[in-house]
Scaffold this active site. Structure first.
Site, PDB file in Angstrom:
ATOM      1  N   CYS A 109       0.814  -1.226   0.000  1.00  0.00           N
ATOM      2  CA  CYS A 109       0.000   0.000   0.000  1.00  0.00           C
ATOM      3  C   CYS A 109       0.842   1.269   0.000  1.00  0.00           C
ATOM      4  O   CYS A 109       0.312   2.358  -0.226  1.00  0.00           O
ATOM      5  CB  CYS A 109      -0.954  -0.014   1.181  1.00  0.00           C
ATOM      6  N   HIS A 233      -3.175   6.634   3.132  1.00  0.00           N
ATOM      7  CA  HIS A 233      -3.638   5.355   2.599  1.00  0.00           C
ATOM      8  C   HIS A 233      -5.009   5.044   3.181  1.00  0.00           C
ATOM      9  O   HIS A 233      -5.245   5.233   4.373  1.00  0.00           O
ATOM     10  CB  HIS A 233      -2.622   4.255   2.948  1.00  0.00           C
ATOM     11  N   ASN A 263     -10.288  -0.727   0.544  1.00  0.00           N
ATOM     12  CA  ASN A 263      -8.827  -0.590   0.535  1.00  0.00           C
ATOM     13  C   ASN A 263      -8.302  -1.066  -0.816  1.00  0.00           C
ATOM     14  O   ASN A 263      -8.352  -2.258  -1.114  1.00  0.00           O
ATOM     15  CB  ASN A 263      -8.247  -1.428   1.686  1.00  0.00           C
TER      16      ASN A 263
HETATM   17  O1  UT7 Z   1      -3.441  -1.803   3.819  1.00  0.00           O
HETATM   18  C1  UT7 Z   1      -3.287  -2.376   5.083  1.00  0.00           C
HETATM   19  C2  UT7 Z   1      -4.282  -3.483   5.116  1.00  0.00           C
HETATM   20  N1  UT7 Z   1      -4.872  -3.891   6.330  1.00  0.00           N
HETATM   21  C3  UT7 Z   1      -5.365  -3.096   7.294  1.00  0.00           C
HETATM   22  O2  UT7 Z   1      -5.267  -1.907   7.339  1.00  0.00           O
HETATM   23  C4  UT7 Z   1      -6.126  -3.828   8.376  1.00  0.00           C
HETATM   24  C5  UT7 Z   1      -5.937  -3.216   9.740  1.00  0.00           C
HETATM   25  N2  UT7 Z   1      -6.879  -3.832  10.672  1.00  0.00           N
HETATM   26  C6  UT7 Z   1      -8.188  -3.532  10.657  1.00  0.00           C
HETATM   27  O3  UT7 Z   1      -8.656  -2.743   9.862  1.00  0.00           O
HETATM   28  C7  UT7 Z   1      -9.066  -4.189  11.700  1.00  0.00           C
HETATM   29  O4  UT7 Z   1      -8.264  -4.930  12.603  1.00  0.00           O
HETATM   30  C8  UT7 Z   1     -10.141  -5.118  11.082  1.00  0.00           C
HETATM   31  C9  UT7 Z   1     -11.188  -4.281  10.358  1.00  0.00           C
HETATM   32  C10 UT7 Z   1      -9.545  -6.128  10.140  1.00  0.00           C
HETATM   33  C11 UT7 Z   1     -10.857  -5.866  12.210  1.00  0.00           C
HETATM   34  O5  UT7 Z   1     -11.420  -4.916  13.116  1.00  0.00           O
HETATM   35  P1  UT7 Z   1     -11.190  -5.053  14.688  1.00  0.00           P
HETATM   36  O6  UT7 Z   1     -11.874  -3.924  15.315  1.00  0.00           O
HETATM   37  O7  UT7 Z   1      -9.713  -5.213  14.920  1.00  0.00           O
HETATM   38  O8  UT7 Z   1     -11.979  -6.367  14.998  1.00  0.00           O
HETATM   39  P2  UT7 Z   1     -11.491  -7.680  15.760  1.00  0.00           P
HETATM   40  O9  UT7 Z   1     -10.658  -8.511  14.877  1.00  0.00           O
HETATM   41  O10 UT7 Z   1     -10.972  -7.292  17.125  1.00  0.00           O
HETATM   42  O11 UT7 Z   1     -12.859  -8.390  16.007  1.00  0.00           O
HETATM   43  C12 UT7 Z   1     -13.841  -7.874  16.916  1.00  0.00           C
HETATM   44  C13 UT7 Z   1     -15.055  -8.771  16.858  1.00  0.00           C
HETATM   45  C14 UT7 Z   1     -14.712 -10.261  16.989  1.00  0.00           C
HETATM   46  O12 UT7 Z   1     -15.777 -10.898  17.656  1.00  0.00           O
HETATM   47  P3  UT7 Z   1     -15.684 -11.265  19.224  1.00  0.00           P
HETATM   48  O13 UT7 Z   1     -14.463 -12.131  19.369  1.00  0.00           O
HETATM   49  O14 UT7 Z   1     -15.554  -9.945  19.925  1.00  0.00           O
HETATM   50  O15 UT7 Z   1     -16.974 -11.974  19.473  1.00  0.00           O
HETATM   51  C15 UT7 Z   1     -14.669 -10.742  15.577  1.00  0.00           C
HETATM   52  O16 UT7 Z   1     -14.919 -12.114  15.445  1.00  0.00           O
HETATM   53  O17 UT7 Z   1     -15.696  -8.650  15.596  1.00  0.00           O
HETATM   54  C16 UT7 Z   1     -15.768  -9.909  14.935  1.00  0.00           C
HETATM   55  N3  UT7 Z   1     -15.554  -9.698  13.518  1.00  0.00           N
HETATM   56  C17 UT7 Z   1     -16.551  -9.423  12.659  1.00  0.00           C
HETATM   57  N4  UT7 Z   1     -17.876  -9.323  12.840  1.00  0.00           N
HETATM   58  C18 UT7 Z   1     -18.628  -9.018  11.765  1.00  0.00           C
HETATM   59  C19 UT7 Z   1     -14.397  -9.688  12.833  1.00  0.00           C
HETATM   60  N5  UT7 Z   1     -14.601  -9.415  11.534  1.00  0.00           N
HETATM   61  C20 UT7 Z   1     -15.940  -9.237  11.397  1.00  0.00           C
HETATM   62  C21 UT7 Z   1     -16.774  -8.946  10.313  1.00  0.00           C
HETATM   63  N6  UT7 Z   1     -18.087  -8.838  10.533  1.00  0.00           N
HETATM   64  N7  UT7 Z   1     -16.285  -8.757   9.068  1.00  0.00           N
END
Ligand code: UT7
Length: 310
Positions: A109, A233, A263
């Site tokens: 990115c 980005h 993204n």
């Molecule tokens: O160019 C660089 C590319 N990558 C990035 O920039 C990614 C950087 N990271 C992020 O953007 C975030 O970490 C994500 C959007 C990928 C995830 O968001 P988060 O706030 O870190 O969520 P999490 O992984 O902590 O998950 C929180 C909860 C979990 O459930 P529990 O364990 O609290 O019950 C996940 O299972 O949300 C759940 N979850 C979802 N629920 C609905 C994770 N993904 C999803 C989803 N839809 N797509």
């Protein structure tokens, strides 16, 4: 004194739009969750990287009044090349009828900002016009059964012509960095889809944005207060908000297209730059920070003194 400045810009987006509601049918997610946790509402998908890159490049050349024989180099930043070998930049060179060198940049990115800085260096070496493109067809390497990554990525391309000029040019400060110790937090093996430790990418991204911005500001002899407009980005609005808390930037001075594009990796900054220019948010004389981070980890910043009429 010989400098360089951006004189043309263009974009290409594939016509197919996938909304968050469309994704609700494919994986266990909701529009509300995706919007709240990322800021993404929809993304465009489809097409090959080379075709998107060539279309954006064609528009940028038209805006810059650059004929095919005037382009000295194509720098194509992409994480989703048409093939593993050869590079995709030569295909773009051929599609645009150019007679010049063509080089892929794989810095995820951050790639387009790496390309912008590299173009300035090539112009110092005597080139006159460099076409710098960021283009992606990430949907080809996205796993739509994985809700951790399948909600994030989109396809598209943005391009700029960077041209030699009299005087110091636009580039006031820059920074490029990497830390390969973090290669395991976001990667795709050959023939496979993207894998990611989202939380760790989030943490490292915020750190990289702060560190890289400060390095570029130091080089330019500027402070955050001197920056008129920021184009980060477009990965997650919460990443931008976290970094801005430390850097003192506001969302009002920031262009975000994430809600419509998802993204798009190396295409995201030139896509947002085009949007800012199309809506008159950048004016001649503005100091603009272009700020990338991504897999690798890599990061890159460029502070430009915007010189083109918009
Ligand atoms: O160019 C660089 C590319 N990558 C990035 O920039 C990614 C950087 N990271 C992020 O953007 C975030 O970490 C994500 C959007 C990928 C995830 O968001 P988060 O706030 O870190 O969520 P999490 O992984 O902590 O998950 C929180 C909860 C979990 O459930 P529990 O364990 O609290 O019950 C996940 O299972 O949300 C759940 N979850 C979802 N629920 C609905 C994770 N993904 C999803 C989803 N839809 N797509």
């Amino acid at each position: 004194m010989r400098g360089a400045r951006i004189t043309g810009w263009g974009i290409a987006m594939p016509p197919e739009v996938v909304t968050n509601f469309d994704l609700e049918d494919k994986m266990d997610t909701t529009d509300q969750w995706i919007r709240e946790r990322t800021g993404i509402g929809a993304r465009h998908v489809g097409g090959m990287t080379s075709d998107l890159a060539a279309e954006a490049g064609r528009q940028a050349m038209k805006k810059a009044d650059a004929t095919p024989d005037s382009i000295d180099m194509v720098l194509l930043a992409t994480t989703s090349p048409d093939q593993t070998c050869p590079g995709t930049a030569p295909t773009v060179q051929d599609e645009l009828g150019l007679d010049c060198g063509a080089l892929d940049i794989q810095a995820a990115c951050s790639g387009w900002v790496y390309g912008l800085i590299t173009a300035h260096a090539f112009i110092q070496m005597g080139m006159n016009k460099v076409l710098v493109i960021g283009a992606e067809s990430l949907s080809r390497i996205t796993d739509y059964t994985d809700r951790g990554t399948g909600i994030l990525f989109g396809d598209g391309a943005g391009a700029t012509v960077v041209e030699a000029c009299e005087g110091p040019g636009e580039l006031l400060g820059w920074d490029m960095g990497s830390d390969g110790a973090y290669s395991h937090i976001l990667y795709a093996d050959p023939g496979d889809t993207l894998k990611m430790d989202g939380k760790e990418v989030f943490r490292q991204a915020v750190k990289a944005m702060i560190r890289s911005t400060n390095a570029a500001l130091d080089m330019a002899g500027l402070t955050p207060d001197d920056i008129d407009h920021v184009i980060p980005h477009q990965a997650n609005i919460r990443i931008v908000e976290s970094a801005w808390k430390k850097l003192g930037f506001t969302l009002e001075q920031t262009t975000m297209v994430l809600e419509r594009t998802g993204n798009t990796s190396s295409a995201s900054i030139p896509l947002a730059l085009n949007d800012a220019l199309a809506h008159g948010r950048i004016k001649k004389g503005d100091k603009v920070l272009l700020l990338g981070f991504g897999a690798g980890m890599t990061w890159a910043s460029a502070i430009v003194d915007w010189q083109a009429e918009t």
